[in-house]
Design a protein around this motif. Structure first.
Motif, PDB file in Angstrom:
ATOM      1  N   PRO A 161      -0.076  14.171   8.989  1.00 28.44           N
ATOM      2  CA  PRO A 161      -1.301  14.718   9.568  1.00 28.44           C
ATOM      3  C   PRO A 161      -2.543  13.853   9.391  1.00 28.44           C
ATOM      4  CG  PRO A 161      -0.766  15.864   7.554  1.00 28.44           C
ATOM      5  CD  PRO A 161       0.395  14.963   7.868  1.00 28.44           C
ATOM      6  N   SER A 162      -2.552  12.993   8.405  1.00 29.66           N
ATOM      7  CA  SER A 162      -3.705  12.133   8.151  1.00 29.66           C
ATOM      8  C   SER A 162      -3.199  10.882   7.446  1.00 29.66           C
ATOM      9  CB  SER A 162      -4.739  12.876   7.293  1.00 29.66           C
ATOM     10  OG  SER A 162      -4.180  13.254   6.056  1.00 29.66           O
ATOM     11  N   PRO A 163      -4.046   9.862   7.329  1.00 29.72           N
ATOM     12  CA  PRO A 163      -3.591   8.666   6.598  1.00 29.72           C
ATOM     13  C   PRO A 163      -3.132   9.018   5.183  1.00 29.72           C
ATOM     14  CG  PRO A 163      -5.607   8.210   7.795  1.00 29.72           C
ATOM     15  CD  PRO A 163      -5.380   9.698   7.882  1.00 29.72           C
ATOM     16  N   ALA A 164      -2.144   8.286   4.708  1.00 28.73           N
ATOM     17  CA  ALA A 164      -1.546   8.551   3.397  1.00 28.73           C
ATOM     18  C   ALA A 164      -1.862   7.420   2.433  1.00 28.73           C
ATOM     19  CB  ALA A 164      -0.035   8.691   3.538  1.00 28.73           C
ATOM     20  N   ILE A 165      -1.801   7.725   1.164  1.00 27.02           N
ATOM     21  CA  ILE A 165      -1.927   6.685   0.136  1.00 27.02           C
ATOM     22  C   ILE A 165      -0.517   6.264  -0.252  1.00 27.02           C
ATOM     23  CG2 ILE A 165      -2.577   6.257  -2.248  1.00 27.02           C
ATOM     24  CD1 ILE A 165      -5.164   7.263  -1.697  1.00 27.02           C
ATOM     25  N   HIS A 166      -0.242   4.982  -0.140  1.00 24.67           N
ATOM     26  CA  HIS A 166       1.062   4.436  -0.529  1.00 24.67           C
ATOM     27  C   HIS A 166       0.925   3.871  -1.936  1.00 24.67           C
ATOM     28  CE1 HIS A 166       4.326   1.177  -0.096  1.00 24.67           C
ATOM     29  NE2 HIS A 166       4.865   2.304  -0.507  1.00 24.67           N
ATOM     30  N   VAL A 167       1.756   4.359  -2.844  1.00 22.14           N
ATOM     31  CA  VAL A 167       1.789   3.878  -4.226  1.00 22.14           C
ATOM     32  C   VAL A 167       3.136   3.181  -4.395  1.00 22.14           C
ATOM     33  CG1 VAL A 167       1.528   4.500  -6.662  1.00 22.14           C
ATOM     34  CG2 VAL A 167       0.404   5.885  -4.902  1.00 22.14           C
ATOM     35  N   PRO A 168       3.197   1.879  -4.054  1.00 21.38           N
ATOM     36  CA  PRO A 168       4.487   1.198  -4.008  1.00 21.38           C
ATOM     37  C   PRO A 168       5.227   1.156  -5.346  1.00 21.38           C
ATOM     38  CG  PRO A 168       2.686  -0.360  -3.699  1.00 21.38           C
ATOM     39  CD  PRO A 168       2.088   1.006  -3.696  1.00 21.38           C
ATOM     40  N   GLU A 169       4.500   1.035  -6.458  1.00 18.21           N
ATOM     41  CA  GLU A 169       5.180   0.962  -7.752  1.00 18.21           C
ATOM     42  C   GLU A 169       5.806   2.287  -8.171  1.00 18.21           C
ATOM     43  OE1 GLU A 169       0.741   1.446  -8.664  1.00 18.21           O
ATOM     44  OE2 GLU A 169       1.958   0.416  -7.181  1.00 18.21           O
ATOM     45  N   ARG A 170       5.482   3.371  -7.473  1.00 15.79           N
ATOM     46  CA  ARG A 170       6.086   4.687  -7.744  1.00 15.79           C
ATOM     47  C   ARG A 170       6.920   5.171  -6.560  1.00 15.79           C
ATOM     48  NH1 ARG A 170       3.818   2.784 -11.444  1.00 15.79           N
ATOM     49  NH2 ARG A 170       2.394   3.747 -12.912  1.00 15.79           N
ATOM     50  N   ASP A 171       7.124   4.318  -5.560  1.00 12.46           N
ATOM     51  CA  ASP A 171       7.885   4.682  -4.348  1.00 12.46           C
ATOM     52  C   ASP A 171       7.367   5.986  -3.755  1.00 12.46           C
ATOM     53  OD1 ASP A 171       9.577   2.459  -4.473  1.00 12.46           O
ATOM     54  OD2 ASP A 171      10.979   3.501  -5.798  1.00 12.46           O
ATOM     55  N   ALA A 172       6.051   6.085  -3.555  1.00 14.29           N
ATOM     56  CA  ALA A 172       5.472   7.353  -3.133  1.00 14.29           C
ATOM     57  C   ALA A 172       4.424   7.197  -2.038  1.00 14.29           C
ATOM     58  CB  ALA A 172       4.836   8.051  -4.328  1.00 14.29           C
ATOM     59  N   LEU A 173       4.363   8.226  -1.205  1.00 21.25           N
ATOM     60  CA  LEU A 173       3.280   8.421  -0.240  1.00 21.25           C
ATOM     61  C   LEU A 173       2.642   9.757  -0.568  1.00 21.25           C
ATOM     62  CD1 LEU A 173       4.830   7.558   3.257  1.00 21.25           C
ATOM     63  CD2 LEU A 173       2.978   6.342   2.126  1.00 21.25           C
TER      64      LEU A 173
END
Length: 171
Positions: free
Chosen positions: A38-50
């Motif tokens: 629904p909106s831009p997401a924060i990508h936290v690559p070191e935690r494999d998360a959006l």
């Protein structure tokens, strides 16, 4: 008397900040547009998360997060912050796509805080998701022994968000 709300302080940014703190994420992250969210997401690559936030009520976007998690092999957390401005709980839909097996997805969870950790907890009892520097981890036993403890943890999380959002008085 004037009131001032710090710039950049919205229920969405505050709820995302609470999760980033629990993840031990200390880098700077950009908001990324992700198709179907629904909106831009924060990508936290070191935690494999959006991590993404919306004020939309459930079940909007619930199916999309599972598809995004499967496509990108990431944990996708959708924070529902519609009630946060009024001090209400932060709703959560979660899809764990970084697991070595199939995507595990649930909706209708709530952000929970206890004495030093954050969790995504179900409506009653059952599997919960711990939020730590290890990332989002599926746990079979929730962090509370009673529904009263559950409610207290949900209120602590809501107060943590609301405390940041309270306007400051300026004279």
């Amino acid at each position: 008397m004037d009131t001032l709300i710090p710039l950049g302080c919205s229920p969405a940014s505050t709820a995302i900040g609470l999760l980033l703190e629990a993840l031990g994420a200390s880098d700077s992250y950009d908001y990324l547009p992700v198709r179907r969210l629904p909106s831009p997401a924060i990508h936290v690559p070191e935690r494999d998360a959006l991590i993404v936030a919306t004020s939309a009520a459930s079940p909007l976007f619930a199916a999309q997060i599972e598809a995004v998690a499967a496509e990108h092999h990431l944990d996708v957390v959708l924070l529902r912050v519609g009630e946060a401005r009024r001090g209400g709980p932060i709703g959560v839909d979660v899809a764990l796509g970084s697991l070595p097996c199939a995507v595990w997805a649930e909706r209708g969870f709530t952000l929970y805080h206890d004495a030093g950790s954050a969790w995504l907890v179900p409506a009653l009892f059952g599997a919960a998701v711990s939020v730590s520097p290890d990332g989002f981890c599926l746990e079979m036993i929730p962090p509370y022994a009673s529904l009263t403890e559950r409610e207290n943890g949900i209120q602590r999380a809501a107060h943590a968000c609301n405390r940041i959002l309270q306007p400051a008085e300026v004279r």
